[in-house]
Design an enzyme around this catalytic site. Structure first.
Site, PDB file in Angstrom:
ATOM      1  N   LEU A  21       0.813  -1.203   0.000  1.00 13.75           N
ATOM      2  CA  LEU A  21       0.000   0.000   0.000  1.00 13.75           C
ATOM      3  C   LEU A  21       0.853   1.262   0.000  1.00 13.75           C
ATOM      4  O   LEU A  21       0.355   2.336  -0.354  1.00 13.75           O
ATOM      5  CB  LEU A  21      -0.925   0.021   1.222  1.00 13.75           C
ATOM      6  CG  LEU A  21      -1.967  -1.101   1.291  1.00 13.75           C
ATOM      7  CD1 LEU A  21      -2.750  -1.007   2.587  1.00 13.75           C
ATOM      8  CD2 LEU A  21      -2.901  -1.042   0.090  1.00 13.75           C
ATOM      9  N   GLY A  22       2.106   1.174   0.412  1.00 15.21           N
ATOM     10  CA  GLY A  22       2.960   2.352   0.431  1.00 15.21           C
ATOM     11  C   GLY A  22       4.181   2.145   1.290  1.00 15.21           C
ATOM     12  O   GLY A  22       4.376   1.091   1.905  1.00 15.21           O
ATOM     13  N   MET A  26       8.920   5.636   8.355  1.00 14.42           N
ATOM     14  CA  MET A  26       8.862   4.657   9.439  1.00 14.42           C
ATOM     15  C   MET A  26       8.982   3.234   8.941  1.00 14.42           C
ATOM     16  O   MET A  26       9.561   2.381   9.603  1.00 14.42           O
ATOM     17  CB  MET A  26       7.551   4.811  10.212  1.00 14.42           C
ATOM     18  CG  MET A  26       7.583   5.865  11.289  1.00 14.42           C
ATOM     19  SD  MET A  26       6.025   5.963  12.188  1.00 14.42           S
ATOM     20  CE  MET A  26       5.905   4.310  12.860  1.00 14.42           C
ATOM     21  N   GLY A  27       8.438   2.955   7.780  1.00 13.20           N
ATOM     22  CA  GLY A  27       8.452   1.591   7.300  1.00 13.20           C
ATOM     23  C   GLY A  27       7.515   1.403   6.128  1.00 13.20           C
ATOM     24  O   GLY A  27       7.193   2.350   5.407  1.00 13.20           O
ATOM     25  N   VAL A  29       3.851  -0.324   4.366  1.00 11.49           N
ATOM     26  CA  VAL A  29       2.452  -0.610   4.668  1.00 11.49           C
ATOM     27  C   VAL A  29       1.950  -1.633   3.655  1.00 11.49           C
ATOM     28  O   VAL A  29       2.114  -1.453   2.439  1.00 11.49           O
ATOM     29  CB  VAL A  29       1.579   0.654   4.617  1.00 11.49           C
ATOM     30  CG1 VAL A  29       0.155   0.313   5.037  1.00 11.49           C
ATOM     31  CG2 VAL A  29       2.152   1.749   5.516  1.00 11.49           C
ATOM     32  N   LYS A  43       1.117  -2.007   9.033  1.00 11.79           N
ATOM     33  CA  LYS A  43       2.262  -1.101   8.957  1.00 11.79           C
ATOM     34  C   LYS A  43       3.442  -1.715   9.692  1.00 11.79           C
ATOM     35  O   LYS A  43       3.332  -2.079  10.867  1.00 11.79           O
ATOM     36  CB  LYS A  43       1.906   0.246   9.567  1.00 11.79           C
ATOM     37  CG  LYS A  43       3.059   1.250   9.558  1.00 11.79           C
ATOM     38  CD  LYS A  43       2.617   2.634   9.981  1.00 11.79           C
ATOM     39  CE  LYS A  43       2.212   2.691  11.416  1.00 11.79           C
ATOM     40  NZ  LYS A  43       1.902   4.069  11.860  1.00 11.79           N
ATOM     41  N   ASP A 138       0.145  15.151  13.649  1.00  7.50           N
ATOM     42  CA  ASP A 138       0.591  14.957  12.267  1.00  7.50           C
ATOM     43  C   ASP A 138      -0.611  14.939  11.324  1.00  7.50           C
ATOM     44  O   ASP A 138      -0.722  14.077  10.460  1.00  7.50           O
ATOM     45  CB  ASP A 138       1.409  13.672  12.125  1.00  7.50           C
ATOM     46  CG  ASP A 138       2.213  13.644  10.819  1.00  7.50           C
ATOM     47  OD1 ASP A 138       2.434  14.726  10.236  1.00  7.50           O
ATOM     48  OD2 ASP A 138       2.623  12.553  10.389  1.00  7.50           O
TER      49      ASP A 138
END
Length: 518
Positions: A21-22, A26-27, A29, A43, A138
């Site tokens: 998904l992306g 951070m990491g 998904v 995630k 955020d």
């Protein structure tokens, strides 16, 4: 949604990975699925970040912050990695919808009716976030999903508890440039007013396609952008005139001069049109295509995943909790709390706690701004809450075989296993009933069942997710522990029959279905 890459694992935490998904700082998904076919956004955290103890603590706080915010505008936490895991991850409900950033980039800004609806919906979401004692910190276009029924505010990646200032340190810029508040830009403590500032900046983006501190088509390096946020006035050209005064107040440099989320919601007035009616046809079509792609992906046959870890013992039946080996008579049994959909190793013992749900009275439906009705305190109408359908309300019973063939040492030998569930009306986040289990240990006749108050976590179509908010032995004299926090997934395949899904805190020997008794 993109195909998995050759180096991607086939599963994480016991959840099958289906697509990418992306990816961010951070990491990664992934789109994942549960054993019963429910889609998840999973995630992961980059391994180098996960090795940082400070980041590990922050990630744990993110999970707790996510799980505290329960509203119609936020996604539910479904599962997460156990403490000390070599690769940390978090699984949430998946919404097949574009982000505001993606939509504006591809299709342009929102028309005025949709913009006003977005402002009301996100303001209500922010009221719910604040009511949970959380600051998001955020809020940006990429963290707003344009769902068909309402927008969703996602990814509390750096959200922290308002009442715990130990975790808000100065000197660090936390947030996304272009949408963060002046106090965030200088590394000061960011409280709830920072979210109001970011909300206004996101609405300017939805109306103009740019941050309020950039000219059309302009790109600016980070130091210059931060300087403008701290010292320059926002650019509101292109924003509908009716919204300019309110957004200008929200974008005040001093936090104390900004209205609260509740005041923003009141200032927007009553909704002239619901979100679903204001969506552009192209967005409706886009969501439809995404949902169709999701259905195809979930239905596609999957090759068996190669095992990443030794096989785990089978899941427990509904309400039952794993316990350690048998203790001396009269000694309380201590259970390792499974924390919902946990996939760590289970230790079986001579007694097993079991739970069910029922409530004495129906509870008032809670809305984010308080009260028990369907309108905000300012008189505006709130979006309909996700609630227990009338067809689910009532008392449900079932009887399972228990575990008569167990050895009585590694696993308790039990007989008839009865479950009674009573459900009342209520919304997501409400206590909607209780579960009562009765299960007898063959050798001693002890009742090893548990009674649990159930909170509605998710309701979608014919599937519901409940969490045990409280849990205690059904027999007050029993010397067993009943852990709270277990998750239960129920579906209604046909009228007057509920099925207990394999995922969740189900136990061996429990009934597979419940039928309506009244």
């Amino acid at each position: 949604m993109e195909p998995l890459q050759p180096g991607d694992p086939p599963e994480i935490g016991g959840y099958r990975l289906l697509a990418r998904l992306g990816e961010g700082g951070m990491g990664e998904v992934f789109l994942a699925r549960t054993a019963s076919g429910r889609p998840l956004a999973l995630k992961t955290v980059h391994r180098d970040l996960g090795r940082d103890p400070d980041f590990a603590d922050r990630f744990a706080r993110e999970i707790r912050a996510n799980d505290r915010v329960r509203s119609a505008w936020t996604v539910s936490v479904v599962d997460f990695s156990p403490p000390g895991a070599s690769r940390q991850w978090l699984a949430t409900e998946y919404i097949a919808a574009p982000s505001l950033a993606d939509w504006v980039r591809r299709h342009g800004t929102l028309a005025t009716p949709a913009l006003w609806c977005l402002a009301r919906e996100l303001s209500a979401a922010l009221v719910a976030v604040r009511a949970a004692g959380v600051v998001h910190r955020d809020i940006k276009p990429a963290n707003v999903l344009l769902g068909p029924e309402r927008p969703f505010l996602i990814d509390f990646g750096i959200a922290r508890a308002v009442r715990d200032p130990r975790y808000t340190r100065t000197g660090a810029v936390m947030g996304t440039p272009g949408y963060l508040a002046p106090e965030q830009a200088i590394g000061a403590v960011a409280e709830a007013p920072a979210d109001v500032f970011s909300l206004a900046a996101v609405l300017v983006y939805a109306a103009t396609g740019r941050s309020p501190f950039l000219a059309p088509g302009e790109e600016l390096e980070l130091p210059g952008l931060l300087y403008r946020i701290v010292y320059d006035e926002p650019r509101l050209e292109g924003v509908p005139q009716g919204l300019v005064p309110l957004l200008g107040e929200c974008l005040a440099k001093e936090p104390e001069r900004r209205p609260t989320a509740q005041e923003v919601l009141a200032g927007l007035g009553a909704a002239a049109e619901q979100w679903s009616g204001a969506l552009p046809p192209a967005l409706v079509a886009d969501v439809g295509l995404r949902e169709a792609e999701l259905r195809r992906t979930l239905a596609a046959p999957q090759a068996p995943a190669r095992p990443l870890a030794p096989p785990q013992p089978p899941a427990l039946p509904v309400g039952m909790a794993p316990v350690p080996p048998r203790t001396a008579p009269g000694t309380p049994l201590r259970h390792p709390v499974s924390g919902g959909l946990r996939h760590g190793p289970l230790v079986w013992g001579g007694a097993v706690g079991v739970g069910v749900l029922a409530a004495a009275v129906a509870l008032a439906i809670k809305v984010p701004w308080g009260g028990s009705g369907g309108a905000a305190g300012d008189g505006s109408t709130a979006p309909p809450a996700v609630a227990v359908p009338d067809s689910w309300v009532g008392t449900w019973t079932g009887v399972g075989p228990g575990t008569p063939d167990a050895d009585g040492v590694a696993r308790a030998r039990t007989g008839r296993f009865s479950v009674t569930v009573t459900l009342n009306k209520g919304s997501v986040g409400d206590l909607v009933g209780r579960q009562v289990s009765e299960v007898r240990e063959t050798a001693t006749g002890r009742n090893l069942g548990c009674t649990e108050a159930l909170e509605l976590r998710q309701m979608s179509g014919g599937r519901a997710v409940f969490a045990a908010a409280t849990s205690h032995p059904t027999d007050p004299a029993a010397t067993i522990e009943c852990p709270k926090g277990n998750l239960y997934v129920l579906t209604m395949p046909e009228p007057d029959r509920l099925t207990l899904e394999a995922e969740g805190a189900q136990s061996a020997g429990a009934p597979g279905t419940l039928t309506r008794s009244r």
